[in-house]
Scaffold this motif. Structure first.
Motif, PDB file in Angstrom:
ATOM      1  N   LEU A  86       0.811  -1.241  -0.020  1.00  0.00           N
ATOM      2  CA  LEU A  86      -0.132   0.124  -0.156  1.00  0.00           C
ATOM      3  C   LEU A  86       0.834   1.222   0.083  1.00  0.00           C
ATOM      4  N   ARG A  87       2.001   1.318   0.701  1.00  0.00           N
ATOM      5  CA  ARG A  87       2.699   2.289   0.666  1.00  0.00           C
ATOM      6  C   ARG A  87       3.251   2.471  -0.562  1.00  0.00           C
ATOM      7  N   GLN A  88       3.770   1.427  -1.432  1.00  0.00           N
ATOM      8  CA  GLN A  88       4.302   1.520  -2.806  1.00  0.00           C
ATOM      9  C   GLN A  88       3.244   2.070  -3.639  1.00  0.00           C
ATOM     10  N   ILE A  89       2.124   1.743  -3.660  1.00  0.00           N
ATOM     11  CA  ILE A  89       0.876   2.338  -4.481  1.00  0.00           C
ATOM     12  C   ILE A  89       0.765   3.982  -4.025  1.00  0.00           C
TER      13      ILE A  89
ATOM     14  N   LEU B 142      -5.035   1.513   5.368  1.00  0.00           N
ATOM     15  CA  LEU B 142      -4.652   2.778   4.368  1.00  0.00           C
ATOM     16  C   LEU B 142      -4.175   3.809   5.072  1.00  0.00           C
ATOM     17  N   GLY B 143      -4.526   3.838   6.271  1.00  0.00           N
ATOM     18  CA  GLY B 143      -4.242   5.181   6.920  1.00  0.00           C
ATOM     19  C   GLY B 143      -2.753   5.358   7.266  1.00  0.00           C
ATOM     20  N   GLN B 144      -2.141   4.124   7.761  1.00  0.00           N
ATOM     21  CA  GLN B 144      -0.746   3.951   8.001  1.00  0.00           C
ATOM     22  C   GLN B 144      -0.025   4.310   6.438  1.00  0.00           C
ATOM     23  N   ALA B 145      -0.375   3.844   5.543  1.00  0.00           N
ATOM     24  CA  ALA B 145       0.131   4.010   4.149  1.00  0.00           C
ATOM     25  C   ALA B 145       0.364   5.345   3.843  1.00  0.00           C
ATOM     26  N   GLY B 146      -0.465   6.231   4.229  1.00  0.00           N
ATOM     27  CA  GLY B 146      -0.422   7.632   4.048  1.00  0.00           C
ATOM     28  C   GLY B 146      -1.836   8.277   3.248  1.00  0.00           C
ATOM     29  N   PHE B 147      -2.868   7.409   2.984  1.00  0.00           N
ATOM     30  CA  PHE B 147      -3.919   7.649   2.232  1.00  0.00           C
ATOM     31  C   PHE B 147      -4.832   8.441   3.487  1.00  0.00           C
ATOM     32  N   ASN B 148      -5.823   9.365   2.818  1.00  0.00           N
ATOM     33  CA  ASN B 148      -6.752  10.178   3.678  1.00  0.00           C
ATOM     34  C   ASN B 148      -7.892  10.182   2.720  1.00  0.00           C
ATOM     35  N   MET B 149      -8.906  10.654   3.326  1.00  0.00           N
ATOM     36  CA  MET B 149     -10.373  10.570   2.715  1.00  0.00           C
ATOM     37  C   MET B 149     -10.838   9.013   2.593  1.00  0.00           C
ATOM     38  N   LEU B 150     -10.775   8.107   3.596  1.00  0.00           N
ATOM     39  CA  LEU B 150     -10.585   6.743   3.331  1.00  0.00           C
ATOM     40  C   LEU B 150     -12.315   6.234   3.318  1.00  0.00           C
TER      41      LEU B 150
END
Length: 379
Positions: free
Chosen positions: A204-207, A262-270
């Motif tokens: 997920l971090r790579q994505i 997803l939050g740990q990978a850096g995404f927001n507005m999940l």
């Protein structure tokens, strides 16, 4: 004709360096792809609910890459045999009736495409991670996605890709190691492939890294309750016949964990939601044959490769007794986790600061009440 870039050392002519620099493909060190013999199995279910290859010029070594755990204490984690999964998908793509096993992937791919249409914008460049036979692309028009990169670990699946409207480019690479530069794609999609990744947080971090700022990731993967009927039947049958049981169904991610990942990978507005797709089969053997035809056989390192005949017969009886329908068929439930995450950007709407509210929850009940006037009549 669409080219297939390969991040492995395979035979074929080298592509021009300008094309590779344009998309930013980098070549990890892997050995040559393994081949599997094609065999034929039957069994059908029904739903209810190209060109050149990229050859790295550096010397290649046949190595098994280390997968590192995303936890604090480090270490390594290698739950799934990725080379086995590649062979399974390649074998499944070579079946003469391979298209008859695409019903589940086509259904989920259409649902992922629906979520792409819900985003009111056009994506100049998109990536499909673990595309298989491009089950998402056939549902998306060129007015939404202008150019699409299809990436999968199996060369056989890429060669069987379906026709679509937008121009496509195929890249043969492992989903665990994305061979693209950062800030490359406006959209990344994935359907029914991420549940075979060893280190899902790192993937997920790579994505997140290959997405441009304000880019969106829309994906779907099977959840923890998938095939619970088959799992329970096999466990009870092995306990009764052999005095113990082994894992025949691979472990899946729970729906409650996806938001945190997803939050740990850096995404927001999940956004994370769950669908259930139920497929009805004549019996347990048809379930196993179709899973094999989909390329979804278990590839965990601790899997038990042999099922005794008595155990299979007992599991078939348990399956039909516990979960069977009145017409004699048996259901197989697939829990599908749909996820949407955005890469942060300064133009996105941000939550208000804590303590900046001008009204309390206690005053909400007074909003719908009519206002009374305190004016008095003057003589």
């Amino acid at each position: 004709m669409n080219n297939i870039f390969s991040s492995r050392a395979v035979c074929g002519a080298c592509l021009s360096q300008s094309v590779l620099r344009w998309v930013g493909i980098r070549a990890p060190q892997f050995g040559p792809p393994l081949r599997a013999r094609a065999r034929m199995h039957t069994g059908h279910g029904k739903l209810t609910g190209s060109g050149g290859f990229y050859c790295p010029k550096r010397p290649q070594r046949c190595l098994t890459p280390q997968r590192h755990v995303s936890g604090r204490h480090g270490g390594t984690m290698n739950v799934f045999d990725r080379s086995m999964k590649r062979r399974q998908k390649t074998w499944a793509s070579r079946l003469p009736e391979h298209h008859e096993y695409d019903y589940l992937r086509d259904e989920v791919g259409g649902r992922v495409a629906d979520r792409v249409y819900d985003v009111a914008r056009t994506f100049p460049l998109a990536l499909d991670v673990g595309c298989g036979k491009s089950h998402i692309a056939e549902h998306v028009s060129k007015d939404i996605v202008e150019r699409l990169f299809l990436m999968d670990v199996s060369h056989g699946s890429l060669m069987r890709k379906k026709e679509c409207e937008m121009p496509t480019q195929c890249v043969m690479a492992d989903e665990e190691f994305l061979p693209f530069r950062e800030n490359t794609f406006d959209l990344v999609v994935s359907s029914l492939s991420m549940h075979w990744i060893n280190d899902l947080p790192a993937a997920l971090r790579q994505i997140h890294g290959v997405l441009k700022p304000d880019g969106v990731f829309i994906g779907a993967m099977v959840g923890g309750e998938t095939l619970y009927e088959l799992r329970c039947s096999l466990q009870l049958a092995e306990l009764e016949r052999e005095g113990g049981f082994s894992p025949h169904i691979s472990p899946y991610t729970a729906a409650a964990d996806m938001g945190n990942l997803l939050g740990q990978a850096g995404f927001n507005m999940l956004t994370v939601d769950v669908d259930e797709v139920q497929v009805h089969y004549p019996g347990i053997l048809d379930v196993l044959y179709d899973l094999q035809g989909m390329g979804e056989s278990n590839c965990a390192w601790n899997r038990k490769c042999l099922l005794h005949r008595d155990t299979i017969l007992a599991a078939a009886a348990i399956y039909r007794e516990m979960y069977g329908n009145e017409d004699g068929s048996v259901p197989a439930t697939f829990e599908i986790l749909h996820m949407i995450g955005w890469k942060p950007h300064e133009s996105q709407v941000k939550p208000a600061q804590r303590g900046s509210a001008t009204a309390s929850f206690g005053e909400l009940s007074k909003i719908s009440q009519p206002q009374t006037s305190n004016k008095t009549d003057k003589p």
